[in-house]
Design a protein around this motif. Structure first.
Motif, PDB file in Angstrom:
ATOM      1  N   ALA A 237      80.351  68.780 -35.012  1.00  0.00           N
ATOM      2  CA  ALA A 237      80.367  69.002 -36.460  1.00  0.00           C
ATOM      3  C   ALA A 237      81.797  69.153 -36.949  1.00  0.00           C
ATOM      4  O   ALA A 237      82.190  68.564 -37.957  1.00  0.00           O
ATOM      5  CB  ALA A 237      79.534  70.232 -36.819  1.00  0.00           C
TER       6      ALA A 237
ATOM      7  N   PHE B  14      77.869  64.637 -39.005  1.00  0.00           N
ATOM      8  CA  PHE B  14      76.846  65.382 -39.739  1.00  0.00           C
ATOM      9  C   PHE B  14      75.521  64.647 -39.642  1.00  0.00           C
ATOM     10  O   PHE B  14      75.459  63.431 -39.804  1.00  0.00           O
ATOM     11  CB  PHE B  14      77.233  65.521 -41.211  1.00  0.00           C
ATOM     12  CG  PHE B  14      76.214  66.280 -42.036  1.00  0.00           C
ATOM     13  CD1 PHE B  14      76.320  67.654 -42.193  1.00  0.00           C
ATOM     14  CD2 PHE B  14      75.138  65.612 -42.642  1.00  0.00           C
ATOM     15  CE1 PHE B  14      75.384  68.359 -42.943  1.00  0.00           C
ATOM     16  CE2 PHE B  14      74.197  66.315 -43.385  1.00  0.00           C
ATOM     17  CZ  PHE B  14      74.323  67.687 -43.536  1.00  0.00           C
TER      18      PHE B  14
ATOM     19  N   ALA C 223      78.921  78.033 -42.373  1.00  0.00           N
ATOM     20  CA  ALA C 223      79.143  76.724 -41.768  1.00  0.00           C
ATOM     21  C   ALA C 223      80.498  76.148 -42.183  1.00  0.00           C
ATOM     22  O   ALA C 223      81.288  75.698 -41.357  1.00  0.00           O
ATOM     23  CB  ALA C 223      78.015  75.777 -42.162  1.00  0.00           C
TER      24      ALA C 223
ATOM     25  N   GLU D   1      69.768  69.185 -47.808  1.00  0.00           N
ATOM     26  CA  GLU D   1      70.541  68.539 -46.741  1.00  0.00           C
ATOM     27  C   GLU D   1      71.757  67.822 -47.328  1.00  0.00           C
ATOM     28  O   GLU D   1      72.860  67.889 -46.784  1.00  0.00           O
ATOM     29  CB  GLU D   1      69.677  67.510 -45.986  1.00  0.00           C
ATOM     30  CG  GLU D   1      68.525  68.095 -45.186  1.00  0.00           C
ATOM     31  CD  GLU D   1      68.999  68.854 -43.956  1.00  0.00           C
ATOM     32  OE1 GLU D   1      68.896  70.089 -43.986  1.00  0.00           O
ATOM     33  OE2 GLU D   1      69.467  68.231 -42.996  1.00  0.00           O
TER      34      GLU D   1
ATOM     35  N   GLN E 185      74.445  70.216 -48.291  1.00  0.00           N
ATOM     36  CA  GLN E 185      75.239  70.623 -47.124  1.00  0.00           C
ATOM     37  C   GLN E 185      76.261  69.549 -46.773  1.00  0.00           C
ATOM     38  O   GLN E 185      77.423  69.841 -46.473  1.00  0.00           O
ATOM     39  CB  GLN E 185      74.324  70.880 -45.919  1.00  0.00           C
ATOM     40  CG  GLN E 185      73.426  72.099 -46.075  1.00  0.00           C
ATOM     41  CD  GLN E 185      72.332  72.140 -45.024  1.00  0.00           C
ATOM     42  OE1 GLN E 185      72.551  71.775 -43.883  1.00  0.00           O
ATOM     43  NE2 GLN E 185      71.152  72.569 -45.422  1.00  0.00           N
TER      44      GLN E 185
ATOM     45  N   ARG F 269      75.685  72.342 -37.936  1.00  0.00           N
ATOM     46  CA  ARG F 269      76.471  72.488 -39.159  1.00  0.00           C
ATOM     47  C   ARG F 269      77.848  73.085 -38.862  1.00  0.00           C
ATOM     48  O   ARG F 269      78.593  73.433 -39.767  1.00  0.00           O
ATOM     49  CB  ARG F 269      75.737  73.375 -40.174  1.00  0.00           C
ATOM     50  CG  ARG F 269      74.395  72.810 -40.641  1.00  0.00           C
ATOM     51  CD  ARG F 269      74.559  71.411 -41.204  1.00  0.00           C
ATOM     52  NE  ARG F 269      73.322  70.840 -41.718  1.00  0.00           N
ATOM     53  CZ  ARG F 269      72.755  69.738 -41.241  1.00  0.00           C
ATOM     54  NH1 ARG F 269      73.299  69.102 -40.221  1.00  0.00           N
ATOM     55  NH2 ARG F 269      71.661  69.270 -41.785  1.00  0.00           N
TER      56      ARG F 269
END
Ligand SMILES: Nc1ncnc2c1ncn2[C@@H]1O[C@H](COP(=O)(O)OP(=O)(O)OP(=O)(O)O)[C@@H](O)[C@H]1O
Ligand SMILES: [Mg+2]
Lengths: 251, 442
Positions: A78, A83, A104, A157, A160, B396
């Motif tokens: 990540a 991703f 995150a 999603e 993010q 993440r």
């Protein structure tokens, strides 16, 4: 950017072979789509690339900018810019969506040696991006994906992805479960991220998403292999005729 | 007559084979310095008789099936090194600080006792005829039916200190009982009595190391329309061996809420006994427990008994235990709905999160209902970390250790939500986070 070479993967538990030699190259700045019948191994490929447990790579490799992904922890992948927008986003009761996003984002910044974002900076950015995806403040405060509708989960999603600004984005059926308007929102979100430094691998069953997110290349996956690669017209062909001819041709 | 004479003169009678031998009780009592006279003389005489009839528990007692009472039965505790003093988690909270050192009230180290709406005295200051006479050992004695709790009786018998707190108004500043240790061998018995007058409000905080071994009793009488919040936090070195009891009586329209955080210990047993006596009352009791068997051993037992004796009352028990490296977590919880306690709303949840295969969570939920128009539910689960959620977080970019911390906090969320005050919840969360983060690697 992303290079997959002769990738063979079996399930650790059952020993069942799922990927049987996948070859795929996604250069920087391009959008590639993967289509293929149910069970052909599309999600498996996305999980293996992002580092989920339970799979064993028996042959081949997958690299991001020349560096093998396979020995990296999921969090390192990540931080390196990979991703995955999950086909089935995961509910995490008790962890607020904002806390999740901020944790995150800051973890990735830290891993890359960047400063953490202040609370105010973070909130400003997240509110802005959420607005374009029609995600309201209440949804941001709720526990991650808990009680979200199917479409809300998918939009979450994309939020993010927009926050983390990865370089290699894999979207696994992000369009399924979306109504027409939501599909447009999601496509707009993805298109806003398009840049010469960023690539996309879009897994989908439907041509409709590809009307909005124009792919450079379309791959057809079947039984753990890419059986055909072509231009956007390949998606139209699938839409009209199904996979029958393509499968027959491959055999 | 000096009470000591009653107690030490003869070996107490021993009933049945499941009880520990009378000699154990005699040795236990002999090792304790018995208080003489005082306002609690009658209660202590009564306790002496009850304890001699009851004896100390044996390993085969029904309520001691999962926790070996031996460390509590032993005449003396093993000495436990006194840790250095750390910042207190409630340091940023404006509160009335009352300090105990080795179980004795330390007036010098404490804030001034006079505060509006509060009448606070230490046991030593209290003479005959004091209001607390009607409660000291009384709620405890009522809480012996139907389940015997011998260590609470022992406490009533021998406690030498504790606070008598009468709340006459809505007190906004929390009262903080801060325990400190000085003597490595201190075997501490403390007994507090709290009475909230009708409509009064109090938040009680408890933190710190009580003793090498501790036995505490908190008797709380929450009168009509009063509101009582209780938040306790126990650290790794706070009480390696401890038994704590809360006996509460909750009156009409009153609210009782108790939350405990325990991060480690060796053998801990907490007994919560709540009697809901008035209509439309609310009683919640909750705990978040984190145990690491690598720090000595870890055994944490919560034993709760809630009696509904009035109509339209609500009770909630929320117990969450996170266990690793061979830690043991126990929960025994019962809801008893008496005849006539209609429209009772009783809820109980107990959950164990096992971070490895060597750890264990045992739950014994019980319902006993004698009214027909009630809603009672209980649930208990034991499980490992959700691997899918862990992967989701890591995908993440959240490092594994940090992702585990987040998931553990999410597991504990329901219990923490029982703390109404945001600042206090924040303080508890901070403590939790520290503990989790410092141990994430192990
Ligand atoms: N954990 C697992 N246990 C057993 N079988 C599995 C597991 N994961 C994947 N499979 C099998 O591997 C094959 C590929 O699954 P995968 O989810 O990758 O397909 P997909 O192409 O994403 O399908 P869909 O279009 O339905 O999402 C399927 O036959 C599936 O049943
Ligand atoms: Mg799939």
């Amino acid at each position: 950017m992303l290079e997959i070479k002769n990738l063979h993967v079996k399930l650790e538990d059952e020993g069942k072979q799922i990927l049987k030699g996948v070859d795929l190259v996604v250069p920087a700045g391009e959008v590639h789509a993967i289509m293929g019948p149910n069970g052909s191994g599309k999600s498996t490929l996305s999980y293996v690339l992002s580092g989920r447990d339970g799979y064993e790579v028996t042959e081949g490799d997958a690299t991001l900018d020349g560096e093998s992904l396979l020995d990296m922890e999921p969090e390192a992948r990540a931080a390196a810019g990979l991703f995955l927008a999950f086909q089935y986003p995961v509910e995490i009761p008790g962890v607020g969506n904002l806390t999740f996003l901020r944790t995150a984002l800051n973890a990735q910044r830290k891993a890359r040696g960047e400063e953490e974002l202040s609370s105010a900076e973070f909130l400003k950015i997240v509110r802005e991006k959420a607005k374009t995806l029609k995600i309201d403040g209440e949804m941001l405060k709720r526990p991650v994906n808990v009680g979200f509708s199917g479409g809300e989960k998918k939009r979450n999603e994309v939020l993010q992805m927009a926050m983390l600004e990865p370089r290699m984005c894999i979207l696994d059926e992000t369009d399924s479960g979306l109504d027409v308007d939501a599909m447009r929102l999601v496509a707009d979100g993805v298109n806003a991220l398009r840049s010469p430094e960023r690539s996309f691998l879009v897994i989908t069953h439907y041509q409709r998403l590809l009307d909005h997110i124009k792919p450079d290349v379309v791959h057809i996956m079947s039984a753990g292999r890419i059986i055909k690669t072509g231009g956007p017209e390949l998606a139209l062909e699938v839409e009209q005729n199904g996979y029958g001819d393509l499968l027959a041709e491959a055999n | 007559m000096a009470e000591g004479a009653v107690l030490t003169a003869q070996t107490p009678a021993v009933e049945g084979k499941t009880r520990a031998g009378g000699t154990a009780l005699a040795a236990r009592l002999e090792a304790l310095e018995l208080p003489a006279g005082g306002f609690a003389a009658a209660a202590r005489r009564d306790a002496a008789e009850r304890l001699q009839a009851m004896g100390l528990p044996g390993a085969r007692d029904e309520y001691w099936r999962y926790t070996d009472p031996a460390p509590f039965n032993a005449a003396r505790p093993e000495p436990l090194a006194v840790p250095g003093r750390e910042a207190n988690l409630f340091d940023d909270i404006d509160r009335l600080k009352l300090v105990f050192v080795d179980g004795r009230f330390d007036a010098e180290a404490s804030d001034d006792l006079t505060a509006e709406g509060l009448q606070i005295e230490s046991m030593a200051q209290v003479g005959a005829g004091h209001w607390a006479e009607t409660l000291y050992g009384v709620l405890e004695a009522e809480g012996q039916t139907p389940v015997k709790r011998p260590f609470a009786v022992l406490n009533t018998l021998v406690a030498r200190d504790g606070l008598m707190i009468r709340v006459t108004g809505k007190v906004s500043r929390p009262v903080h009982l801060l325990y400190r240790r000085a003597d490595a061998a201190a075997d501490v018995v403390v007994h507090h009595v709290i009475r909230l007058e009708p409509g009064a409000e109090l938040t009680l905080l408890e933190t710190g190391g009580i003793g090498a071994r501790s036995n505490t009793v908190l008797e709380v009488d929450v009168a009509e329309g009063a509101r009582f919040h209780h938040i306790a936090s126990k650290r790794a070195d706070d009480a390696r061996i401890g038994i704590g009891h809360v006996f509460a009586r909750v009156g009409e329209g009153a609210l009782f809420k108790s939350f405990a955080l325990a991060v480690n210990g060796r053998v801990m047993r907490n007994e919560g006994v709540i009697h809901i006596a008035g209509n439309d009352a609310v009683a919640h009791i909750a705990a978040a427990v984190l145990g690491d068997g690598n720090e000595g051993s870890f055994h944490h037992d919560d034993t709760v008994f809630i009696t509904h004796a009035a109509e339209r009352c609500e009770s909630r028990q929320v117990y969450k235990k996170v266990l690793k490296n061979g830690a043991h977590g126990i929960f025994q919880g019962k809801i008893l709905v008496k005849p006539g306690a209609q429209k009772t709303d009783g809820y109980q949840i107990s959950q164990g999160l096992l971070l490895d295969e060597g750890s264990q969570f045992l739950a014994k939920p019980e319902l006993e209902i004698y009214a027909d128009d009630v809603k009672c539910s209980h649930g208990s689960t034991t499980g490992a970390l959700d691997e899918t959620a862990l992967f989701y977080l890591r995908s993440r970019g959240v490092p594994k250790e940090q992702a585990i911390v987040l998931l553990v906090l999410s597991f504990l969320a329901d219990a923490l939500d029982e703390i109404e005050n945001d600042d206090l919840r924040g303080a508890i969360l901070g403590r939790l986070d520290d503990w989790l983060t410092s141990r994430a690697a192990g």
